[in-house]
Design a protein around this motif. Structure first.
Motif: not given
Length: 192
Positions: A45-49, A70-72, A102-112, A167-175
């Motif tokens: 999940a972390e690699r794919l995010a 997300q990987v379940a 359900f492990h939901t990974a997140l990445c914020l990439l700054d292209t600047r 910790d975050d109910p939104n994570a289960l839905i995908g973000l």
């Protein structure tokens, strides 16, 4: 403020991001989502995010790119998007009476500047001991073919669940929106 791009065409992720009332674009990342040999579900999940964010970065210079995956899983078994009713039924039969993570990974990439922030949120979902008839009726009614684990907790799928812990109910839905808000603030984005 830099442009915001969601590296996903998921309607679920798009709906979640819309809650923040920020202008954003979506872009399909076209990333192979296969697991690598010996890779843990959390590492996948972390690699794919990150891979999803990087896949669209060249098309959006000067932007902040949001990648998520997300990987379940339970033990060594993974539960992806079933795609068909038959596979959804099989997944739910395999998950009944068990805890699925359900492990939901997140990445914020700054292209600047090429930097990125990463986080992940795990949610434990305990499924009720469902009968075959309950599973069949649920799959017929909700058709959860595009959801990892074959259950939409934000809709009728909540009736399949004994409890959820995370910790975050939104994570289960995908973000994971709580983590995303923190990342956006760190990147200089005013949310309110």
């Amino acid at each position: 403020m830099p442009s915001l791009v969601l590296a996903s065409t998921s309607t679920y992720r798009k709906q979640l991001l819309e809650r923040l009332e920020l202008a954003f674009l979506t872009d399909r990342p076209d990333v192979d989502e296969s697991e690598l040999p010996g890779e843990t579900p959390t590492a996948t999940a972390e690699r794919l995010a990150l891979a999803k964010a990087r896949a669209v970065a060249n098309r959006h210079p000067g932007s902040l790119i949001i990648g998520s995956d997300q990987v379940a899983y339970s033990d060594m078994q993974r539960f992806g998007k079933p795609g068909t009713a038959e596979r959804a039924i099989g997944q739910l039969q395999a998950m009944r009476g068990k805890s699925i993570f359900f492990h939901t990974a997140l990445c914020l990439l700054d292209t600047r500047n090429g930097t990125y922030q990463q986080d992940a949120v795990s949610t434990e979902v305990r499924f009720r001991a469902l009968s075959d008839a309950e599973i069949q009726r649920y799959v017929e009614r909700e058709q959860p073919f595009d959801c990892a684990g074959s259950a939409k907790a934000e809709a009728l799928g909540i009736s399949l669940i004994e409890y959820m812990r995370g910790d975050d109910p939104n994570a289960l839905i995908g973000l994971p929106l709580i983590s995303l808000c923190n990342m956006l603030r760190t990147a200089g984005v005013e949310i309110l």
